[in-house]
Motif scaffolding. Structure first.
Motif, PDB file in Angstrom:
ATOM      1  N   LEU A 144       5.446  -0.404   9.261  1.00  0.00           N
ATOM      2  CA  LEU A 144       5.913   0.050   8.022  1.00  0.00           C
ATOM      3  C   LEU A 144       6.977  -1.056   7.636  1.00  0.00           C
ATOM      4  CD1 LEU A 144       5.893   3.523   9.285  1.00  0.00           C
ATOM      5  CD2 LEU A 144       5.365   3.171   7.010  1.00  0.00           C
ATOM      6  N   PRO A 145       7.465  -1.056   6.551  1.00  0.00           N
ATOM      7  CA  PRO A 145       8.138  -2.088   5.953  1.00  0.00           C
ATOM      8  C   PRO A 145       9.494  -1.889   6.745  1.00  0.00           C
ATOM      9  CG  PRO A 145       7.419  -1.318   4.114  1.00  0.00           C
ATOM     10  CD  PRO A 145       6.846  -0.643   5.288  1.00  0.00           C
ATOM     11  N   ASP A 146      10.224  -0.687   7.290  1.00  0.00           N
ATOM     12  CA  ASP A 146      11.350  -0.840   7.871  1.00  0.00           C
ATOM     13  C   ASP A 146      11.108  -0.976   9.610  1.00  0.00           C
ATOM     14  OD1 ASP A 146      10.087   1.710   9.164  1.00  0.00           O
ATOM     15  OD2 ASP A 146      11.256   3.309   8.449  1.00  0.00           O
ATOM     16  N   GLY A 147      10.081  -1.536   9.848  1.00  0.00           N
ATOM     17  CA  GLY A 147       9.905  -1.852  11.175  1.00  0.00           C
ATOM     18  C   GLY A 147       9.027  -0.768  12.122  1.00  0.00           C
ATOM     19  N   SER A 148       8.914   0.538  11.629  1.00  0.00           N
ATOM     20  CA  SER A 148       8.336   1.665  12.285  1.00  0.00           C
ATOM     21  C   SER A 148       6.883   1.345  12.566  1.00  0.00           C
ATOM     22  CB  SER A 148       8.353   2.729  11.450  1.00  0.00           C
ATOM     23  OG  SER A 148       9.629   3.209  11.342  1.00  0.00           O
ATOM     24  N   SER A 154       1.703   9.928   9.082  1.00  0.00           N
ATOM     25  CA  SER A 154       2.269  11.196   8.696  1.00  0.00           C
ATOM     26  C   SER A 154       3.613  12.002   9.444  1.00  0.00           C
ATOM     27  CB  SER A 154       1.153  12.270   9.237  1.00  0.00           C
ATOM     28  OG  SER A 154       1.576  13.562   9.105  1.00  0.00           O
ATOM     29  N   GLY A 155       3.939  11.305  10.709  1.00  0.00           N
ATOM     30  CA  GLY A 155       4.849  11.507  11.159  1.00  0.00           C
ATOM     31  C   GLY A 155       6.242  10.743  10.633  1.00  0.00           C
ATOM     32  N   TRP A 156       6.078   9.614   9.921  1.00  0.00           N
ATOM     33  CA  TRP A 156       6.892   8.915   9.347  1.00  0.00           C
ATOM     34  C   TRP A 156       7.378   9.616   8.100  1.00  0.00           C
ATOM     35  CZ3 TRP A 156       7.440   5.957   4.782  1.00  0.00           C
ATOM     36  CH2 TRP A 156       8.488   5.238   4.888  1.00  0.00           C
ATOM     37  N   MET A 157       6.280  10.272   7.266  1.00  0.00           N
ATOM     38  CA  MET A 157       6.433  10.866   6.186  1.00  0.00           C
ATOM     39  C   MET A 157       7.124  12.422   6.398  1.00  0.00           C
ATOM     40  SD  MET A 157       4.981   9.701   3.453  1.00  0.00           S
ATOM     41  CE  MET A 157       3.951   7.712   3.604  1.00  0.00           C
ATOM     42  N   HIS A 169       0.902  -1.304  -0.104  1.00  0.00           N
ATOM     43  CA  HIS A 169       0.080  -0.108  -0.042  1.00  0.00           C
ATOM     44  C   HIS A 169       1.063   1.224  -0.076  1.00  0.00           C
ATOM     45  CE1 HIS A 169      -3.786  -2.275   0.736  1.00  0.00           C
ATOM     46  NE2 HIS A 169      -2.883  -3.194   0.918  1.00  0.00           N
ATOM     47  N   LEU A 170       1.915   1.302   0.700  1.00  0.00           N
ATOM     48  CA  LEU A 170       2.949   2.263   0.836  1.00  0.00           C
ATOM     49  C   LEU A 170       3.751   2.458  -0.606  1.00  0.00           C
ATOM     50  CD1 LEU A 170       4.664   4.363   2.623  1.00  0.00           C
ATOM     51  CD2 LEU A 170       6.370   2.353   2.978  1.00  0.00           C
ATOM     52  N   GLY A 171       4.044   1.268  -0.875  1.00  0.00           N
ATOM     53  CA  GLY A 171       4.594   1.244  -2.261  1.00  0.00           C
ATOM     54  C   GLY A 171       5.484   2.355  -2.748  1.00  0.00           C
TER      55      GLY A 171
END
Ligand code: NI
Ligand code: MN
Length: 227
Positions: free
Chosen positions: A114-118, A77-80, A55-57
């Motif tokens: 998230l893919p990075d584990g976040s 949003s914070g991750w963005m 989905h993040l893609g």
């Protein structure tokens, strides 16, 4: 004025509404059924339902190229922000009047890492009220939940529902979802991308149209419906 909804394959959608281009969950690179490349899509806003890779893609790359604003939950949003991408944080049950229409984040029964584990917060669906008053419900990745009946009370013109099973609702529960949502039209998504979510969308469409009043649009990636 109308809204054009294009399915790009898997859960990726493009909406042209009120003079704006919206992308939803733009997993394009590495998507085996995708109809467009991340370099060619237009976006003023990107709606991100949850943090999973399918989905993040290409969200970050497309947002940087197009200067699009990502609309998502507060955690994503914070991750963005950390990726240098503009975002607008909302949360479940909250709506906001964006330039393209009123967008509410809805409940979704799923995960959002998230893919990075976040930590990605809670996953969401989207309920868009367009400038001409059409209601488009995108359930995104979710299992069936009874509060879809509350969403249905708003009067849904178009529902976009996962039918793939395994990770989300399968055909049986997606049919029950249609009965609660009572949308005028339905687009099935999140199937056939991978073997584990292989389904027969035409058979599902026949069941839905025989048991409900909804019209089902089984699309090929790249095809559109106008509401
Ligand atoms: Ni997911
Ligand atoms: Mn998914």
């Amino acid at each position: 004025m109308s809204t054009k909804v294009t399915w790009f394959g898997h859960a990726a959608l493009g909406l042209e509404t009120g003079g704006f281009n919206l992308l939803v969950d733009p997993f394009l690179t590495g998507n085996p059924v995708c109809s467009i490349s991340p370099e060619e899509c237009e976006a003023d806003f990107i709606l991100l339902s949850h943090g999973h890779g399918d989905h993040l893609g290409d969200t970050v790359a497309i947002a940087k190229r197009t200067d699009a604003t990502v609309i998502t939950n507060a955690e994503l949003s914070g991750w963005m922000d950390k990726q240098g991408v503009k975002s607008h944080a909302q949360h479940l049950g909250g709506g906001y009047n964006h330039p393209f229409g009123y967008l509410k984040l809805t409940l979704a029964i799923h995960g959002s890492g998230l893919p990075d584990g976040s930590y990605g917060g809670n996953p969401a669906g989207f309920l868009l009220t367009t400038q001409d008053g059409k209601k488009i419900y995108m359930a995104c990745d979710t299992g069936l939940f009874g509060d879809m009946a509350l969403i249905g009370e708003e009067g849904i013109d178009l529902a976009v529902l996962p039918i793939g099973d395994n990770y989300t609702m399968g055909p049986d529960d997606a049919l029950r979802a249609v009965k609660m949502l009572e949308p005028a039209e339905v687009i099935p998504i999140h199937y056939d991308t991978f073997d584990v979510i292989a389904q027969d969308p035409n058979q599902w469409a026949q069941r839905v149209e025989s048991e409900t009043n909804a019209k089902v649009h089984v699309l090929e990636p790249g095809e559109s419906v106008t509401v």
